[in-house]
Design an enzyme around this catalytic site. Structure first.
Site, PDB file in Angstrom:
ATOM      1  N   ARG A 108       0.928  -1.178  -0.067  1.00  0.00           N
ATOM      2  CA  ARG A 108      -0.105  -0.081   0.020  1.00  0.00           C
ATOM      3  C   ARG A 108       0.903   1.319  -0.001  1.00  0.00           C
ATOM      4  O   ARG A 108       1.761   1.393   0.944  1.00  0.00           O
ATOM      5  CB  ARG A 108      -0.897   0.053   1.006  1.00  0.00           C
ATOM      6  CG  ARG A 108      -1.578   1.514   1.519  1.00  0.00           C
ATOM      7  CD  ARG A 108      -2.529   1.506   2.507  1.00  0.00           C
ATOM      8  NE  ARG A 108      -3.774   0.997   2.129  1.00  0.00           N
ATOM      9  CZ  ARG A 108      -4.944   1.169   2.650  1.00  0.00           C
ATOM     10  NH1 ARG A 108      -5.015   1.989   3.675  1.00  0.00           N
ATOM     11  NH2 ARG A 108      -6.144   0.442   2.362  1.00  0.00           N
ATOM     12  N   HIS A 135      -7.718   0.840  -6.097  1.00  0.00           N
ATOM     13  CA  HIS A 135      -7.679   0.017  -4.961  1.00  0.00           C
ATOM     14  C   HIS A 135      -8.426  -1.246  -5.191  1.00  0.00           C
ATOM     15  O   HIS A 135      -9.527  -1.608  -4.804  1.00  0.00           O
ATOM     16  CB  HIS A 135      -8.470   0.916  -3.998  1.00  0.00           C
ATOM     17  CG  HIS A 135      -8.452   0.396  -2.497  1.00  0.00           C
ATOM     18  ND1 HIS A 135      -7.639  -0.639  -2.075  1.00  0.00           N
ATOM     19  CD2 HIS A 135      -9.234   0.886  -1.218  1.00  0.00           C
ATOM     20  CE1 HIS A 135      -7.983  -0.854  -0.745  1.00  0.00           C
ATOM     21  NE2 HIS A 135      -8.817   0.035  -0.311  1.00  0.00           N
ATOM     22  N   GLN A 138     -10.344  -3.755  -2.706  1.00  0.00           N
ATOM     23  CA  GLN A 138     -11.762  -3.111  -2.234  1.00  0.00           C
ATOM     24  C   GLN A 138     -12.696  -3.267  -2.943  1.00  0.00           C
ATOM     25  O   GLN A 138     -14.014  -3.762  -2.773  1.00  0.00           O
ATOM     26  CB  GLN A 138     -11.445  -1.808  -2.137  1.00  0.00           C
ATOM     27  CG  GLN A 138     -12.699  -0.735  -1.599  1.00  0.00           C
ATOM     28  CD  GLN A 138     -12.952  -0.971  -0.138  1.00  0.00           C
ATOM     29  OE1 GLN A 138     -12.287  -1.008   0.808  1.00  0.00           O
ATOM     30  NE2 GLN A 138     -14.173  -1.455   0.022  1.00  0.00           N
ATOM     31  N   ASP A 231     -16.852   8.311  -0.728  1.00  0.00           N
ATOM     32  CA  ASP A 231     -15.577   7.988  -0.138  1.00  0.00           C
ATOM     33  C   ASP A 231     -15.259   9.404   0.420  1.00  0.00           C
ATOM     34  O   ASP A 231     -15.870  10.389   0.139  1.00  0.00           O
ATOM     35  CB  ASP A 231     -14.493   7.473  -1.155  1.00  0.00           C
ATOM     36  CG  ASP A 231     -13.361   7.290  -0.821  1.00  0.00           C
ATOM     37  OD1 ASP A 231     -13.009   7.277   0.813  1.00  0.00           O
ATOM     38  OD2 ASP A 231     -12.202   7.079  -1.162  1.00  0.00           O
ATOM     39  N   CYS A 272     -16.190   2.695   1.415  1.00  0.00           N
ATOM     40  CA  CYS A 272     -14.908   1.729   1.607  1.00  0.00           C
ATOM     41  C   CYS A 272     -14.700   1.741   2.818  1.00  0.00           C
ATOM     42  O   CYS A 272     -14.099   0.921   3.526  1.00  0.00           O
ATOM     43  CB  CYS A 272     -13.874   2.164   0.594  1.00  0.00           C
ATOM     44  SG  CYS A 272     -13.400   3.969   0.681  1.00  0.00           S
ATOM     45  N   ARG A 317     -14.060  -7.624   3.137  1.00  0.00           N
ATOM     46  CA  ARG A 317     -12.393  -7.183   2.539  1.00  0.00           C
ATOM     47  C   ARG A 317     -11.613  -8.799   2.652  1.00  0.00           C
ATOM     48  O   ARG A 317     -10.848  -8.855   1.937  1.00  0.00           O
ATOM     49  CB  ARG A 317     -11.938  -6.184   3.064  1.00  0.00           C
ATOM     50  CG  ARG A 317     -12.759  -4.772   3.111  1.00  0.00           C
ATOM     51  CD  ARG A 317     -12.402  -4.242   1.670  1.00  0.00           C
ATOM     52  NE  ARG A 317     -11.110  -4.314   1.216  1.00  0.00           N
ATOM     53  CZ  ARG A 317      -9.959  -3.464   1.459  1.00  0.00           C
ATOM     54  NH1 ARG A 317     -10.265  -2.639   2.427  1.00  0.00           N
ATOM     55  NH2 ARG A 317      -8.888  -3.577   0.978  1.00  0.00           N
TER      56      ARG A 317
END
Ligand code: CP
Ligand code: NVA
Length: 330
Positions: A108, A135, A138, A231, A272, A317
């Site tokens: 990440r 991402h 996700q 988001d 998310c 996730r």
């Protein structure tokens, strides 16, 4: 021919076919059933995974760790400051070292090019746990959550409200196009996704029979939506100075009961996470003191309502990340 993902990296969804994403979703459901039934699945005993984080995380880090442990793997976590990468050692050298010690690598951080370099030099599967551009892990959780809720994907209307050119929005546009979901970005025009990515998404959508729409108009963007997604307005790595401009640009794109009034009667809310929907965070408090906002991209009312699927999404996730690790490592 059956799907075989052994040895593959998972850097962006553009690299994966609809059939391969379908395979990962089905595998995720199997792992979820096994976890819930308490059936052990230590299929990767003897394998080791390293988690490299140059940005903070709760869900992604914990999902990779728990998934790894459930699969019987050894897991090492390197936080943003405790490796030599980028400071005393190049990405290329770090990749070649980690590739000799570990069977797979999660990263990440900032640029998409960096995660690509790790994959090119390490010789082992690399998983993108979020870059400035994409991402992808996700998205698997998001699309699984939608399918679990509606029992289908094709033909659903998905609306993303807010900063529509961030990593999450970019990836959502691609996964929707690949899975036949109609995607709408409802945002100010200079926060629309980049033109070349939109063109790519439209091309994919034309093959799967879905539609990509960009609109500044909230009424148009939310009418008939089955999913309203948002988001945070300022992503990790962006400077604090952009908050004021972003708030002014995005406040009319807040997910609230007016937006839901235009949506499908069975519409759900997704995010998310983490989310600024109350004053229970230090950044939330700070924004309240500076700009007087008590909630930002979503109202607390919607976040806490029965329409909100955010915690199902967060749980997914782990199941979806487990599927990616297993499929590429088995
Ligand atoms: N959604 C998500 O990636 O959360 P974290 O930043 O906590 O990993
Ligand atoms: N767009 C957000 C996503 C966090 C999971 C960020 O990059 O900070």
């Amino acid at each position: 021919m059956g799907v075989n993902l052994r040895g593959r990296s998972f850097l962006k969804l553009l690299d994966y076919t609809t059939e391969e994403i379908r395979y990962l979703l089905d595998l995720s459901k199997n792992f979820k059933d096994m976890k819930r039934a308490g059936v052990p699945h230590k299929y990767l005993e003897g394998k080791n995974m390293v988690l490299l984080f140059e940005k903070t995380s709760t869900r992604t880090r914990c999902s990779f760790e728990v998934a790894g442990y459930d699969l019987g793997m050894g897991v090492t976590y390197l936080d943003p400051g405790s490796s030599q990468m980028g400071k005393k050692e190049s990405i290329e050298d770090t990749a070649r070292v980690l590739g000799r010690l570990y069977d797979c690598i999660e990263y990440r951080g900032f640029s998409q090019e960096l995660v690509q370099t790790l994959a090119d030099y390490s010789g082992v599967p690399v998983y993108n746990g979020l870059t400035d551009m994409f991402h992808p892990t996700q998205m698997l959780a998001d699309i699984l959550t939608i399918e679990e809720h509606f029992g289908r994907l094709k033909g659903l209307n998905f609306t993303y409200m807010g900063d529509a050119r961030n990593n999450v929005a970019n990836s959502l546009m691609i996964v929707c196009a690949k899975m036949g979901v109609n995607f709408t970005a409802c945002a100010p025009s200079h926060l629309f996704p980049a033109e070349d990515l939109v063109e790519e998404a439209k091309k994919i959508a034309s093959e799967t029979g879905s539609k990509i729409t960009l609109t500044e108009d909230v009424k148009e963007g939310t009418t008939g939506a089955h999913v309203l997604y948002t988001d945070i307005w300022v992503s990790m790595g962006e400077p604090d100075e952009v908050w004021e401009e972003r708030i002014n640009l995005l406040k009319k794109y807040q997910v609230n009961k007016e937006a839901f009034a235009n949506a499908d009667e069975h519409a759900i809310f997704m995010h998310c996470l983490p989310s600024f929907h109350d004053l229970h965070t230090t950044i939330g408090q700070d924004i309240y003191e500076k700009f007087g906002l008590k909630e930002m991209e979503v109202t607390n009312e919607i976040f806490e309502s029965s329409r909100s699927k955010v915690f199902e999404e967060a749980e997914n996730r782990m199941h979806t990340i487990k599927a990616v690790i297993y499929a590429t490592m088995k």
